[in-house]
Design an enzyme around this catalytic site. Sequence first.
Site, PDB file in Angstrom:
ATOM      1  CG  ASN A  13      -1.905  -1.087   1.245  1.00 39.32           C
ATOM      2  OD1 ASN A  13      -2.474  -1.401   0.202  1.00 39.32           O
ATOM      3  ND2 ASN A  13      -2.111  -1.702   2.394  1.00 39.32           N
ATOM      4  CG  HIS A  22     -10.434  -1.409   7.241  1.00 42.90           C
ATOM      5  ND1 HIS A  22      -9.899  -1.482   8.501  1.00 42.90           N
ATOM      6  CD2 HIS A  22      -9.578  -2.083   6.427  1.00 42.90           C
ATOM      7  CE1 HIS A  22      -8.758  -2.153   8.460  1.00 42.90           C
ATOM      8  NE2 HIS A  22      -8.544  -2.528   7.210  1.00 42.90           N
ATOM      9  CD  GLU A  48     -12.896   1.796   3.734  1.00 46.31           C
ATOM     10  OE1 GLU A  48     -12.066   1.717   2.807  1.00 46.31           O
ATOM     11  OE2 GLU A  48     -13.234   0.823   4.426  1.00 46.31           O
ATOM     12  CB  SER A 102      -9.011  -0.866   1.764  1.00 49.43           C
ATOM     13  OG  SER A 102      -9.988  -1.719   2.313  1.00 49.43           O
ATOM     14  CG  ASP A 159     -10.541   4.847   7.055  1.00 53.18           C
ATOM     15  OD1 ASP A 159      -9.558   5.265   6.409  1.00 53.18           O
ATOM     16  OD2 ASP A 159     -10.480   3.887   7.839  1.00 53.18           O
ATOM     17  CG  HIS A 206      -6.651   2.505   1.049  1.00 55.97           C
ATOM     18  ND1 HIS A 206      -5.552   1.723   0.787  1.00 55.97           N
ATOM     19  CD2 HIS A 206      -7.231   1.970   2.158  1.00 55.97           C
ATOM     20  CE1 HIS A 206      -5.477   0.754   1.678  1.00 55.97           C
ATOM     21  NE2 HIS A 206      -6.491   0.879   2.525  1.00 55.97           N
ATOM     22  CE  LYS A 220      -3.699   1.370   4.687  1.00 55.52           C
ATOM     23  NZ  LYS A 220      -3.259   0.725   5.911  1.00 55.52           N
TER      24      LYS A 220
HETATM   25  C1  LIG Z   1      -9.663   1.829   5.235  1.00 51.36           C
HETATM   26  C2  LIG Z   1      -8.625   1.448   6.236  1.00 51.36           C
HETATM   27  N1  LIG Z   1      -8.651   1.998   7.465  1.00 51.36           N
HETATM   28  C3  LIG Z   1      -7.745   1.683   8.393  1.00 51.36           C
HETATM   29  C4  LIG Z   1      -6.733   0.775   8.135  1.00 51.36           C
HETATM   30  C5  LIG Z   1      -5.744   0.430   9.203  1.00 51.36           C
HETATM   31  O1  LIG Z   1      -4.624   1.243   9.067  1.00 51.36           O
HETATM   32  P1  LIG Z   1      -3.218   0.792   9.693  1.00 51.36           P
HETATM   33  O2  LIG Z   1      -2.651  -0.188   8.730  1.00 51.36           O
HETATM   34  O3  LIG Z   1      -2.447   2.066   9.800  1.00 51.36           O
HETATM   35  O4  LIG Z   1      -3.508   0.172  11.010  1.00 51.36           O
HETATM   36  C6  LIG Z   1      -6.647   0.188   6.883  1.00 51.36           C
HETATM   37  C7  LIG Z   1      -5.541  -0.757   6.622  1.00 51.36           C
HETATM   38  O5  LIG Z   1      -5.484  -1.535   5.758  1.00 51.36           O
HETATM   39  C8  LIG Z   1      -7.619   0.514   5.906  1.00 51.36           C
HETATM   40  O6  LIG Z   1      -7.585  -0.061   4.704  1.00 51.36           O
END
Ligand SMILES: Cc1ncc(COP(=O)(O)O)c(C=O)c1O
Length: 384
Positions: A45, A130, A172, A176, A201, A204, A231
């Site tokens: 990522n 997520h 989001e 993701s 969120d 990405h 990411k």
């Molecule tokens: C949409 C989303 N939020 C949060 C996270 C978690 O982030 P981190 O990897 O910094 O714990 C991810 C991780 O893949 C994600 O895809």
Amino acid sequence: MHESFRQRLSLWAEQGRLRRLRDEGSLDSRRAQRDGRELVNFGSNSYLGLERHPAVTNAAAAAAAESTSSTSSRLICGGSPLLIRLEEETAAWKGSEACLVLNSGFQANITLLPALAGRHDRILADRLAHASLIDGARLSGAELLRFPHNDLDALEELLKKPSTGMVFVVTESVFSMDGDLPDLLRLAELCRSYGAFLYLDDAHGAGICGPEGSGPAHGLGADLLLGTYSKALGSFGAYACLSAELKDYLVNSCRGLIYSTALPPAVPAASLAALAIVRSEEGQALRHRLLALGNELRRLLRDGGLDIRHDPTPIVPVPCGDEAATLRLAAALAEEGFLCPAIRPPTVPEGSCRLRLSLTAAHLDRDIRELAAAILRHHPQLKS
Ligand SMILES: Cc1ncc(COP(=O)(O)O)c(C=O)c1O
């Protein structure tokens, strides 16, 4: 180990869903190691390939040479000028009044949501949000209602339901696993008109588009915009962009901030250096390259007969049918030298197995051409 754990392990093995830790890992965003072989990496990522940028690694090394630990939670004595600078610069980048750094995206979601919502409230979450968002929503004790993926008409129906408490919309900016985006303007407008709190969120989205790479949600006015440095920025940790007042509230209520040791200095140092690159002309050139690689890969796969969505993101899902076919395709591609993660339940809903290809600006043109050719050779829908 307890017998019931053993039984669950055997069940997962029977279902072909047993996961194994892959500790050979990524060599970098473009290269991965598997069983002693080097593969071209389509699973990282780190979209801009900054994890090995000398400015980033030097900043981290210099900070780590001073100290490897923050020694405690920020509310005791774990804070540092680096964290404060990172919050200021992230807020300026995102155009938000304030910013609060947290230890990871997962930790942020599972601790911010319970600090914001309680059992008298309602959370409306996208069906594909997520795992950390769903876990955070569940931990909050609020009523949790899910709406079909990116279906804002369905969301509006839920927003019309009477509620005695606060209503939160959790989704989001760039999904993701699918690399697609909701209609962000309408989403923000709906939240405003129904008085709902928008928790978006942007893990990405940040870094890949928008002014200075600030993401697709720039200027949208989300009540809380959650991002990660893990990411596109190639570093680690997370941040919430929010009002100064809400930050004060969370500093006094978010258990993941209050009761967890703050990030060690090397991490904010790396994030600050990465952020400076993301906002610079160099960052802009990396984003152009990333977008061009994504367009080219999608074009090659579509021209070859596959049904590939068009989204302006570095995440390219390739639908492949059932679980066994998806695993076979991933294995055939690994044989040819490409790491292409097979994504299946429970990460995605039953019946939507896919390869999730993620691109980085560090990929070469030939990586994209050769990967597309290999996918078209092995994809089950194209084999006679
Ligand atoms: C949409 C989303 N939020 C949060 C996270 C978690 O982030 P981190 O990897 O910094 O714990 C991810 C991780 O893949 C994600 O895809």
